[in-house]
Design an enzyme around this catalytic site. Structure first.
Site, PDB file in Angstrom:
ATOM      1  N   ASP A  17       0.705  -1.321  -0.060  1.00 42.25           N
ATOM      2  CA  ASP A  17      -0.057   0.129  -0.073  1.00 42.25           C
ATOM      3  C   ASP A  17       0.970   1.185  -0.096  1.00 42.25           C
ATOM      4  O   ASP A  17       0.277   2.297   0.525  1.00 42.25           O
ATOM      5  CB  ASP A  17      -1.015   0.057   1.265  1.00 42.25           C
ATOM      6  CG  ASP A  17      -2.139  -1.201   1.108  1.00 42.25           C
ATOM      7  OD1 ASP A  17      -2.658  -1.144  -0.053  1.00 42.25           O
ATOM      8  OD2 ASP A  17      -2.078  -1.725   2.009  1.00 42.25           O
ATOM      9  N   GLY A  21       1.644   1.425  -7.624  1.00 44.71           N
ATOM     10  CA  GLY A  21       0.565   1.724  -8.917  1.00 44.71           C
ATOM     11  C   GLY A  21       0.800   3.206  -9.180  1.00 44.71           C
ATOM     12  O   GLY A  21       1.029   3.310 -10.403  1.00 44.71           O
ATOM     13  N   HIS A  47      -3.594  -1.914  -6.580  1.00 46.76           N
ATOM     14  CA  HIS A  47      -2.837  -0.681  -6.984  1.00 46.76           C
ATOM     15  C   HIS A  47      -3.756   0.318  -7.469  1.00 46.76           C
ATOM     16  O   HIS A  47      -4.214   0.254  -8.734  1.00 46.76           O
ATOM     17  CB  HIS A  47      -1.615  -1.191  -7.919  1.00 46.76           C
ATOM     18  CG  HIS A  47      -0.738  -2.210  -7.522  1.00 46.76           C
ATOM     19  ND1 HIS A  47       0.220  -2.577  -8.389  1.00 46.76           N
ATOM     20  CD2 HIS A  47      -0.611  -2.739  -6.006  1.00 46.76           C
ATOM     21  CE1 HIS A  47       0.725  -3.674  -7.378  1.00 46.76           C
ATOM     22  NE2 HIS A  47       0.254  -3.507  -5.921  1.00 46.76           N
ATOM     23  N   THR A 232       3.238 -13.163   3.169  1.00 42.36           N
ATOM     24  CA  THR A 232       2.676 -13.569   2.005  1.00 42.36           C
ATOM     25  C   THR A 232       3.263 -15.002   1.309  1.00 42.36           C
ATOM     26  O   THR A 232       4.485 -14.953   1.847  1.00 42.36           O
ATOM     27  CB  THR A 232       2.725 -12.575   1.069  1.00 42.36           C
ATOM     28  OG1 THR A 232       1.972 -13.129  -0.281  1.00 42.36           O
ATOM     29  CG2 THR A 232       3.824 -12.081   0.460  1.00 42.36           C
ATOM     30  N   ASP A 317       1.772  14.552   0.855  1.00 40.42           N
ATOM     31  CA  ASP A 317       0.866  15.943   1.368  1.00 40.42           C
ATOM     32  C   ASP A 317       0.121  15.460   2.726  1.00 40.42           C
ATOM     33  O   ASP A 317      -0.469  16.198   3.382  1.00 40.42           O
ATOM     34  CB  ASP A 317      -0.316  15.703   0.465  1.00 40.42           C
ATOM     35  CG  ASP A 317      -0.827  14.108   0.253  1.00 40.42           C
ATOM     36  OD1 ASP A 317      -0.274  13.233   0.220  1.00 40.42           O
ATOM     37  OD2 ASP A 317      -2.122  13.777   0.247  1.00 40.42           O
TER      38      ASP A 317
END
Length: 409
Positions: A17, A21, A47, A232, A317
């Site tokens: 995360d 992407g 993504h 994973t 941001d």
């Protein structure tokens, strides 16, 4: 440096995360890219890409350059789910002409998915965390079954049905899985829609021009280097890329704050006001957790991944909006100060489990708030920041030091 046509591998240095992407999308917007090559994971990837015009798509098996018309190649290391792929393709306008798939890649079936979900239910409150897509079950089945279904099997109806029946008989039956004939028909349709290729296709792509390797999940979830058992069934480092490509730029992706889904150690977790519209409590993954930037864990990720050439820092941001956000540069573990997590022997899950137990007791040590987040993160991880991301669109990105864009021009 790899020169003007240098290939780039994009790897998340956290728990996933981090924005792989959006980084791949920005790379594809910056100059010619021959193909986006997926090198691990499968349909569990999520993504998120937002175009300058505001179109949003969450990529799973198609590469994150698809909205730029960049072809996707699913390498032999990807677990391919034809049913999930069909749904994603429909949302994208069925761009099957942009997709090639290595015939040696494993096929995820509805029985793998059902068995995965059943196992997580049995674990109850001791769940390891899963996307519930059957990726791990597919990998586990293949380790003990030489006849595990592979993509090339969809070109042989008889062999496909035989191998699907073997999966059903080994893992099932499950009441909520479609009949074998229906699954076989869907997989055969997948075989007619996509271009199934051998390993020589990837070699040709690599000689035609610049390729971007898009990873799934993150190094701290790696099957061998993550915090076992909360990991994973996938190699999330650069190792698979190295097996596919002799030379490439290693681009590590980090956020300005740490995140993870579900259970497992998370030393810097904190009650920060950082909600995300596309991340929340998942039925299988569990809660979406946030915390301070973890320089200790990220340094470990860089080390076990074999180093990085450059960094992309996303979510820049966030610090102006969250005054309490900090960078953690050390842990407090039973009164001792930890600035480094020492990597253990390769493929030693016992060591990783013991490390998990230690990290469960660790707490943030030194916390500080930098005035220049990209510079501070680059210094802490020992690599130049070539991409700064202040939002989800490619127009929200700033390239530094000419960066990868300059090398692609």
């Amino acid at each position: 440096m790899n020169g003007p046509a240098g290939h780039v591998a994009v790897v998340d240095l956290g728990y996933g995360d981090a924005g792989k992407g959006t980084v791949v999308d920005a790379l594809c917007a910056s100059g010619p890219v021959t193909a986006v090559i997926r090198f691990n994971g499968g349909a569990q990837a999520a993504h998120n890409v937002v175009t300058p015009a505001g179109r949003h798509h969450t990529f799973a098996q198609f590469g994150a350059g698809t909205l730029h018309g960049v072809p996707t190649h699913l390498s032999r290391f990807v677990v391919v789910d034809p049913l999930a792929l069909a749904a994603e393709a429909a949302a994208l306008g069925n761009p099957f002409h942009l997709l090639t798939v290595d015939g040696d890649a494993l096929l995820a079936t509805p029985w793998h998915r059902a068995a995965n979900q059943a196992r997580e239910r049995r674990r109850g409150g001791a769940r390891h965390g899963s996307c519930g897509m059957g990726i791990g079950q597919t990998m586990e089945y293949a380790l003990s079954h030489a006849d595990a279904p592979r993509v090339a099997d969809v070109l042989s109806p008889a062999r496909l049905r035989t191998r699907l029946a073997a999966v059903r008989d080994a893992l099932g039956p499950f009441d909520d899985v479609p009949p074998l004939e229906d699954v076989a028909d869907a997989f055969l349709a997948f075989g007619r829609a996509v271009s199934i290729v051998d390993s020589g296709h990837l070699d040709r792509l690599l000689t035609q021009g610049r390729c971007v390797f898009e990873g799934a999940q993150g190094v701290l979830l790696d099957e061998w280097r993550g915090w076992h058992p909360y990991t994973t069934w996938s190699t999330t480092t650069f190792d698979n890329v190295a097996a596919l490509c002799p030379s490439f730029e290693r681009l590590g992706v980090v956020r300005t704050y740490a995140t993870r889904h579900g259970a497992g150690p998370f030393v810097t977790e904190a009650p920060l006001d950082l909600p995300e519209a596309h991340n929340g409590v998942g039925e299988w993954q569990g809660a979406f957790r946030v915390g301070h930037f973890d320089a200790v864990a990220h340094r470990y990720a860089v080390e076990v991944a074999g180093g990085v050439d450059s960094l992309a820092v996303t979510h820049l941001d966030a610090p102006p909006r969250v005054p309490g956000l900090r960078i953690c540069t050390s842990y407090d573990l039973d009164g001792a100060r930890w600035e480094r997590i020492a990597p253990g022997p390769p493929r030693d899950l016992g060591h990783q489990a013991a490390l998990t137990a230690l990290l469960d007791r660790a707490r943030p040590g030194d916390l500080h708030r930098p005035t220049d987040w990209p510079a501070a993160i680059g210094d802490l991880l020992g690599a130049p920041v070539v991409l700064e991301s202040y939002g989800p669109r490619s127009t929200d990105k700033r390239w530094s030091f000419a960066g990868l864009v300059g090398r692609a021009a």
